[in-house]
Design an enzyme around this catalytic site. Structure first.
Site, PDB file in Angstrom:
ATOM      1  N   ARG A  62       0.725  -1.225  -0.045  1.00 47.57           N
ATOM      2  CA  ARG A  62       0.074   0.062  -0.049  1.00 47.57           C
ATOM      3  C   ARG A  62       1.027   1.302   0.063  1.00 47.57           C
ATOM      4  NH1 ARG A  62      -4.421   0.071   4.747  1.00 47.57           N
ATOM      5  NH2 ARG A  62      -2.863   0.727   5.812  1.00 47.57           N
ATOM      6  N   LYS A  99      -2.686   6.237   1.434  1.00 44.01           N
ATOM      7  CA  LYS A  99      -2.706   6.675   2.919  1.00 44.01           C
ATOM      8  C   LYS A  99      -1.630   7.644   2.954  1.00 44.01           C
ATOM      9  CE  LYS A  99      -2.360   4.422   7.400  1.00 44.01           C
ATOM     10  NZ  LYS A  99      -3.540   5.362   7.803  1.00 44.01           N
ATOM     11  N   GLU A 105     -16.367   5.540   4.957  1.00 40.23           N
ATOM     12  CA  GLU A 105     -15.551   5.347   5.979  1.00 40.23           C
ATOM     13  C   GLU A 105     -15.541   6.332   7.119  1.00 40.23           C
ATOM     14  OE1 GLU A 105     -11.417   4.558   5.686  1.00 40.23           O
ATOM     15  OE2 GLU A 105     -11.173   5.937   3.863  1.00 40.23           O
TER      16      GLU A 105
HETATM   17  N1  PLP Z   1      -9.278   4.232   6.979  1.00 37.53           N
HETATM   18  C1  PLP Z   1      -8.467   5.182   7.194  1.00 37.53           C
HETATM   19  C2  PLP Z   1      -8.870   6.593   6.815  1.00 37.53           C
HETATM   20  C3  PLP Z   1      -7.527   4.955   8.008  1.00 37.53           C
HETATM   21  O1  PLP Z   1      -6.411   5.817   8.557  1.00 37.53           O
HETATM   22  C4  PLP Z   1      -6.994   3.427   8.484  1.00 37.53           C
HETATM   23  C5  PLP Z   1      -6.012   3.054   9.435  1.00 37.53           C
HETATM   24  O2  PLP Z   1      -4.769   2.772   8.780  1.00 37.53           O
HETATM   25  C6  PLP Z   1      -8.005   2.455   7.972  1.00 37.53           C
HETATM   26  C7  PLP Z   1      -8.931   2.663   7.199  1.00 37.53           C
HETATM   27  C8  PLP Z   1      -7.671   1.073   8.487  1.00 37.53           C
HETATM   28  O3  PLP Z   1      -6.553   0.565   7.786  1.00 37.53           O
HETATM   29  P1  PLP Z   1      -5.757  -0.668   8.072  1.00 37.53           P
HETATM   30  O4  PLP Z   1      -6.790  -1.824   8.609  1.00 37.53           O
HETATM   31  O5  PLP Z   1      -5.061  -1.133   7.034  1.00 37.53           O
HETATM   32  O6  PLP Z   1      -5.089  -0.059   9.290  1.00 37.53           O
HETATM   33  C1  COI Z   2      -3.973   3.018  11.887  1.00 41.29           C
HETATM   34  O1  COI Z   2      -4.914   2.651  12.217  1.00 41.29           O
HETATM   35  O2  COI Z   2      -2.847   2.487  11.574  1.00 41.29           O
HETATM   36  C2  COI Z   2      -4.106   4.720  11.352  1.00 41.29           C
HETATM   37  O3  COI Z   2      -3.141   4.959  10.548  1.00 41.29           O
HETATM   38  C3  COI Z   2      -5.145   5.440  11.659  1.00 41.29           C
HETATM   39  C4  COI Z   2      -4.587   6.830  12.305  1.00 41.29           C
HETATM   40  C5  COI Z   2      -5.443   7.890  11.860  1.00 41.29           C
HETATM   41  C6  COI Z   2      -4.433   6.525  13.762  1.00 41.29           C
END
Ligand code: PLP
Ligand code: COI
Length: 347
Positions: A85, A188, A224
């Site tokens: 990612r 991200k 989301e």
């Molecule tokens: N959506 C957003 C906007 C996020 O910042 C995060 C955190 O990483 C997620 C979703 C969840 O993604 P992940 O499960 O890869 O941490």
């Molecule tokens: C995560 O869940 O790892 C994120 O990056 C979310 C962040 C806004 C704390």
């Protein structure tokens, strides 16, 4: 440091805050190539005042966790998906991708060097790992940086939402757009987040934990939360999640959907969800992500009133409870790793 090689911390009391650890990993990209990278003990980054990370948000990050298993092994959860990612995000932001080998080595070295800060098994805390990629070279006009730093910092953390553990959270639908439909919502980029600070402040004024976003074009379809994807349990053993090009493809959400389908036999679907038309069919709602883990959502503020879910919005429903348990058991090595998701870091 204690005799067991761990820091003298009250692990159970940790929130999602920064704690300074001993080392961080840093590699530099210059003249078209990445350096080998090494550990440094300074938490301060010195960069040029013209750095595009500062002016044009040429910056991105990742988030993953290390957990201690009962037998003391240190486990990462699908870190190669974070590497992938970050490479996709880098491409979107005209930054050089961090090669997968460098990403994984940086993560492993930062974890190994800070082993005394990895929370013990059963403490409810984990080591949060934050890889960063920033454009640091001198610049003025709107063009990509000439040099970049890839840094991996770590910090022990507890639950993301103050409510903690598996306690219920609430979300408030925001009038603000998090990301444009064909912009950076699905990568991200740090630039996606500051607008969320404003939206979350508004959500908190309503008593919610965080903002919930709808699609930017019509304000109709569910997207989301500020830091997590959304999953919804419906009747007939269905689990649905929004399909949109503007949301982050969460590693946690993808894993939960696989568990739900392959271990619980649920009917899973990623599709457009018309929030106003469908909210009454939501039996249970969850917000999922690395930081959020799986936080059950008791109620959502929409069109001037609260919509509640399982148990009048005051109880954790059986589907979210089951998925949370299975996810956590997998992540801390208590459950057979049948999908090959666990990556052990040798300490
Ligand atoms: N959506 C957003 C906007 C996020 O910042 C995060 C955190 O990483 C997620 C979703 C969840 O993604 P992940 O499960 O890869 O941490
Ligand atoms: C995560 O869940 O790892 C994120 O990056 C979310 C962040 C806004 C704390």
């Amino acid at each position: 440091m204690l005799a067991n090689g761990k820091q003298d911390l009250e692990w159970q009391k940790l929130g999602f805050e920064y704690t300074k650890t001993d080392y961080r990993f840093s590699a530099i990209y210059e003249n078209g190539a990445w350096s080998e990278g090494d550990l440094t003990d300074s938490e301060i980054i010195q960069i040029h005042e013209g750095a595009p990370a500062l002016h044009y948000a040429q910056q991105c990050f990742e988030g993953l966790k290390a957990q201690t298993a009962e037998d003391g092994r240190v486990l990462l959860f699908r870190p190669e998906l974070n590497a992938q990612r970050m490479a996709i995000t880098a491409e979107r932001l005209s930054m050089p991708a961090v090669p997968k080998e460098l990403f994984l080595r940086g993560v492993e070295r930062a974890v190994q060097a800070n082993h005394s800060w990895i929370p013990p098994y059963g403490s409810g805390a984990s080591l949060y790992i934050r890889p960063l990629l920033i454009g640091i070279g001198e610049n003025m006009g709107l063009k990509p940086a000439k040099s970049y730093e890839f840094r991996v910092m770590v910090s022990p953390v507890g639950p993301y939402y103050k409510s903690g553990g598996l306690a219920l959270i609430s979300l408030a639908v925001s009038d603000i757009d998090r990301a444009a439909p064909h912009g950076t919502g699905d990568v991200k980029a740090g630039a996606n987040y500051p607008v969320g600070l404003y939206a979350t402040r508004k959500a908190k004024e309503l008593g919610a934990n965080e903002a919930l976003y709808l699609d930017a074009a019509e304000h109709r379809y569910l997207e989301e939360a500020g830091s997590a994807n959304i999953i919804i349990a419906q009747a007939d053993n269905k689990l649905i999640t929004p399909k949109s090009d503007a949301i982050l493809p969460s590693v946690t959400r993808r894993s939960i959907m696989t568990i739900a389908e392959q271990e619980l036999g649920m009917q899973v679907e990623e599709r457009a969800i018309d929030l106003r038309a469908e909210i009454d069919s939501f039996l249970e709602v969850g917000a999922c992500g690395t930081a959020a883990v799986l936080s059950p959502v008791g109620k959502i503020w929409l069109d001037e009133h609260w919509h509640t879910f399982y148990g009048n919005g005051e109880q954790v429903g059986p589907v979210m409870q089951k998925l949370y348990d299975m996810l956590c058991q997998l992540q801390c090595g208590e459950r057979e790793d049948r999908f090959n998701w666990i990556h052990e870091v040798k300490i």
